[in-house]
Motif scaffolding. Sequence first.
Motif, PDB file in Angstrom:
ATOM      1  N   SER A  21       0.860  -1.188   0.000  1.00 16.27           N
ATOM      2  CA  SER A  21       0.000   0.000   0.000  1.00 16.27           C
ATOM      3  C   SER A  21       0.892   1.233   0.000  1.00 16.27           C
ATOM      4  CB  SER A  21      -0.916   0.011   1.230  1.00 16.27           C
ATOM      5  OG  SER A  21      -0.162   0.053   2.415  1.00 16.27           O
ATOM      6  N   LEU A  22       0.292   2.373  -0.315  1.00 22.05           N
ATOM      7  CA  LEU A  22       1.032   3.622  -0.255  1.00 22.05           C
ATOM      8  C   LEU A  22       1.228   4.050   1.189  1.00 22.05           C
ATOM      9  CD1 LEU A  22      -0.597   5.784  -3.095  1.00 22.05           C
ATOM     10  CD2 LEU A  22       1.678   4.751  -3.100  1.00 22.05           C
ATOM     11  N   ASN A  23       2.389   4.548   1.503  1.00 24.41           N
ATOM     12  CA  ASN A  23       2.690   5.115   2.814  1.00 24.41           C
ATOM     13  C   ASN A  23       2.207   6.564   2.815  1.00 24.41           C
ATOM     14  OD1 ASN A  23       3.785   6.254   5.099  1.00 24.41           O
ATOM     15  ND2 ASN A  23       5.873   5.552   4.726  1.00 24.41           N
ATOM     16  N   SER A  24       1.155   6.835   3.582  1.00 22.37           N
ATOM     17  CA  SER A  24       0.556   8.173   3.533  1.00 22.37           C
ATOM     18  C   SER A  24       1.499   9.255   4.050  1.00 22.37           C
ATOM     19  CB  SER A  24      -0.744   8.193   4.335  1.00 22.37           C
ATOM     20  OG  SER A  24      -0.503   7.901   5.700  1.00 22.37           O
ATOM     21  N   ARG A  25       2.450   8.897   4.869  1.00 19.74           N
ATOM     22  CA  ARG A  25       3.399   9.885   5.391  1.00 19.74           C
ATOM     23  C   ARG A  25       4.498  10.209   4.380  1.00 19.74           C
ATOM     24  NH1 ARG A  25       2.889  10.981  10.718  1.00 19.74           N
ATOM     25  NH2 ARG A  25       1.493   9.638  11.921  1.00 19.74           N
ATOM     26  N   ASN A  66      -7.642   3.618   0.000  1.00 19.27           N
ATOM     27  CA  ASN A  66      -8.685   3.699   1.016  1.00 19.27           C
ATOM     28  C   ASN A  66      -8.218   4.586   2.160  1.00 19.27           C
ATOM     29  OD1 ASN A  66     -11.188   2.742   2.437  1.00 19.27           O
ATOM     30  ND2 ASN A  66      -9.693   1.895   3.871  1.00 19.27           N
ATOM     31  N   GLU A  67      -8.835   5.736   2.295  1.00 17.96           N
ATOM     32  CA  GLU A  67      -8.565   6.668   3.395  1.00 17.96           C
ATOM     33  C   GLU A  67      -7.082   7.018   3.516  1.00 17.96           C
ATOM     34  OE1 GLU A  67     -10.314   5.561   7.109  1.00 17.96           O
ATOM     35  OE2 GLU A  67     -12.363   5.554   6.314  1.00 17.96           O
ATOM     36  N   VAL A  68      -6.383   7.085   2.391  1.00 15.88           N
ATOM     37  CA  VAL A  68      -4.968   7.462   2.450  1.00 15.88           C
ATOM     38  C   VAL A  68      -4.826   8.947   2.781  1.00 15.88           C
ATOM     39  CG1 VAL A  68      -2.747   7.169   1.297  1.00 15.88           C
ATOM     40  CG2 VAL A  68      -4.694   5.795   0.569  1.00 15.88           C
ATOM     41  N   ILE A  69      -5.846   9.715   2.435  1.00 14.66           N
ATOM     42  CA  ILE A  69      -5.880  11.150   2.760  1.00 14.66           C
ATOM     43  C   ILE A  69      -6.872  11.338   3.903  1.00 14.66           C
ATOM     44  CG2 ILE A  69      -6.363  13.464   1.871  1.00 14.66           C
ATOM     45  CD1 ILE A  69      -6.008  12.157  -0.980  1.00 14.66           C
ATOM     46  N   ASP A  70      -6.371  11.724   5.071  1.00 17.50           N
ATOM     47  CA  ASP A  70      -7.261  11.869   6.229  1.00 17.50           C
ATOM     48  C   ASP A  70      -7.119  13.210   6.936  1.00 17.50           C
ATOM     49  OD1 ASP A  70      -4.763  11.447   7.274  1.00 17.50           O
ATOM     50  OD2 ASP A  70      -5.302   9.669   8.441  1.00 17.50           O
ATOM     51  N   ASN A  71      -6.271  14.077   6.423  1.00 16.16           N
ATOM     52  CA  ASN A  71      -6.124  15.429   6.974  1.00 16.16           C
ATOM     53  C   ASN A  71      -5.387  16.282   5.943  1.00 16.16           C
ATOM     54  OD1 ASN A  71      -3.325  14.777   7.265  1.00 16.16           O
ATOM     55  ND2 ASN A  71      -3.719  13.925   9.309  1.00 16.16           N
ATOM     56  N   ALA A 114     -12.084   8.931   3.377  1.00  8.19           N
ATOM     57  CA  ALA A 114     -12.601   9.157   4.725  1.00  8.19           C
ATOM     58  C   ALA A 114     -13.513  10.380   4.683  1.00  8.19           C
ATOM     59  CB  ALA A 114     -11.444   9.392   5.691  1.00  8.19           C
ATOM     60  N   ASP A 115     -14.607  10.326   5.431  1.00 13.97           N
ATOM     61  CA  ASP A 115     -15.528  11.460   5.481  1.00 13.97           C
ATOM     62  C   ASP A 115     -14.987  12.508   6.454  1.00 13.97           C
ATOM     63  OD1 ASP A 115     -17.625  13.206   5.342  1.00 13.97           O
ATOM     64  OD2 ASP A 115     -19.108  11.877   6.286  1.00 13.97           O
ATOM     65  N   VAL A 116     -13.864  13.104   6.050  1.00 10.20           N
ATOM     66  CA  VAL A 116     -13.251  14.194   6.799  1.00 10.20           C
ATOM     67  C   VAL A 116     -13.519  15.457   5.999  1.00 10.20           C
ATOM     68  CG1 VAL A 116     -11.095  15.117   7.739  1.00 10.20           C
ATOM     69  CG2 VAL A 116     -11.480  12.643   7.698  1.00 10.20           C
ATOM     70  N   LEU A 159     -14.802   6.595 -10.257  1.00  7.76           N
ATOM     71  CA  LEU A 159     -15.816   6.678  -9.205  1.00  7.76           C
ATOM     72  C   LEU A 159     -15.174   7.287  -7.966  1.00  7.76           C
ATOM     73  CD1 LEU A 159     -15.173   4.156  -6.975  1.00  7.76           C
ATOM     74  CD2 LEU A 159     -15.858   2.841  -8.995  1.00  7.76           C
ATOM     75  N   PHE A 160     -16.021   7.763  -7.072  1.00  7.61           N
ATOM     76  CA  PHE A 160     -15.550   8.311  -5.802  1.00  7.61           C
ATOM     77  C   PHE A 160     -16.499   7.841  -4.717  1.00  7.61           C
ATOM     78  CE2 PHE A 160     -15.087  11.520  -2.460  1.00  7.61           C
ATOM     79  CZ  PHE A 160     -13.712  11.668  -2.377  1.00  7.61           C
ATOM     80  N   ALA A 161     -15.942   7.234  -3.677  1.00  6.46           N
ATOM     81  CA  ALA A 161     -16.760   6.696  -2.589  1.00  6.46           C
ATOM     82  C   ALA A 161     -16.257   7.239  -1.259  1.00  6.46           C
ATOM     83  CB  ALA A 161     -16.695   5.169  -2.600  1.00  6.46           C
ATOM     84  N   LEU A 162     -17.116   7.191  -0.250  1.00  4.59           N
ATOM     85  CA  LEU A 162     -16.695   7.680   1.050  1.00  4.59           C
ATOM     86  C   LEU A 162     -17.174   6.781   2.168  1.00  4.59           C
ATOM     87  CD1 LEU A 162     -18.813  10.692   2.263  1.00  4.59           C
ATOM     88  CD2 LEU A 162     -19.264   9.635   0.057  1.00  4.59           C
ATOM     89  N   ASN A 163     -16.317   6.668   3.183  1.00  9.55           N
ATOM     90  CA  ASN A 163     -16.636   5.938   4.401  1.00  9.55           C
ATOM     91  C   ASN A 163     -17.190   6.946   5.398  1.00  9.55           C
ATOM     92  OD1 ASN A 163     -15.374   3.776   3.101  1.00  9.55           O
ATOM     93  ND2 ASN A 163     -13.422   4.151   4.100  1.00  9.55           N
TER      94      ASN A 163
END
Length: 473
Positions: free
Chosen positions: A120-124, A158-163, A200-202, A229-233
């Motif tokens: 997976s991608l390392n979000s940091r 999946n939720e790699v971007i959260d802030n 993520a629904d941020v 497509l674009f989906a959200l948790n």
Amino acid sequence: MLVRSALAALGGATLAAAVTPLEVRGNQFVNPNTGNAFQIVGMAYQIGGSSGYDPASGKDPLSNGDVCKRDAALMQQLGVNAIRVYNLDPNLNHDECASIFNAAGMYMLLDVNSPLVGESLNSRAPWESYYAAYLNRTFAIVEAFKSYPNTLAFFSGNEVIDNVRTGATVPPYVRAVTRDLKNYIKNHSDRPIPVGYSAADVRVVLEDSWNYFQCAIDGDENDMSRADLFALNSYSWCGESTFEQSGYDQLVALFESSSVPIFYSEFGCNTPSPRVFTEIPTIYSDQMTGVFAGGVVYEYSQELNNYGLAQCNADLTVDLLVDFRTLQSQYQKVDFNQIQSIKASSTSPTPPVCRSSLIKEDGFNNNFTLPVVPPGAQEIIDNGVTPRPSGRIIEISDWSVRHDVKEADGTLIQNLAVTPLANDAVNTPDASTNAGSGSNSPASAAPQNQISAAIMVIPSIIAVVASAGFTLL
């Protein structure tokens, strides 16, 4: 008597009819045979959770046919028409499970990543994890599942971007992975399979994430890096909430101009408990179906986070939780036959052109220059992964469930089995019974096909029986 027994046996051994591969047309999923827009009635399916993924174990959520048959039969009762599976091993054989869910009228939404390092991608530091070996693993997932007609889509992240911090660096890499996956599918699949992102629904980064992935670089709608497509948790609806109190109204307003399909890739707040799932009638109402294409309930199996509908035990028995039947009762309040018969729109919003002014949040990445394909990866995109996994729909000889399943009150469910549906049929909640039913095709088609197949082999059965000296009654 013998002929009747032979017919009964053959009826269970016929090759299951296939669901129709869906297409993305603008901002809708569409059944090309009917022209109807498709609403996802989905279930997150990852027994053991993320910690349950271990390639050394030789199993994943779609590798045990008996388990898949058990769970498909239960999800048929709910009316589920799609499952989301997060962590898969491309080196395992998934034919039996994919064939079971296909026959049960259920599509598969599949993540190409896993929690393991290098998968997976390392979000940091996404630049440190975007390399050929990582991409090879994502392509292997595509190879393993591309030939199943019920493979609906792949998630590139999946939720790699959260802030805002991760929004500053991650977006170009997720978009690059989307590009690479779509190019691989174009080169090696006999049909287009959508690729998109599960967010993520941020709210501080949600709109920018959506715009970053749906926009067209240089205005080219066929740009391969553009998400399909674009989906959200989202877990904003909790308990006895409403369209406005939950903020669902804000999400509809945000996404009403979307140029790609929007849906919930996870939903189902677990407080208060037991859950009431009062969002179901709203998600599938005219307040939302013009913008959202349904959603995926989180989740099927009970894990430590306490979101499950079923306790899946080590001996492969299952104890249903009260939330299972509560969800079923909410689905039965919706006229899914009517919802799934709505014709797809002939028009769709034009995707915005990628430009820095599209990004609103200060600090979120507004540069649409993407990373180049890593060294060695283009050769894989061109020639395919080696060794190359493969998958195909196979014959299932027995649809009955072998393991005990009990209701929340301890009552044993009798004669549990998957009901194979007809060609072009998908599973749908049936308000009149405790079982799902097919839509888009006459329910009588599958039995008729089975009878026809059996009749064709009757002469050979008679010949064998006669040669053994028996008399047919």
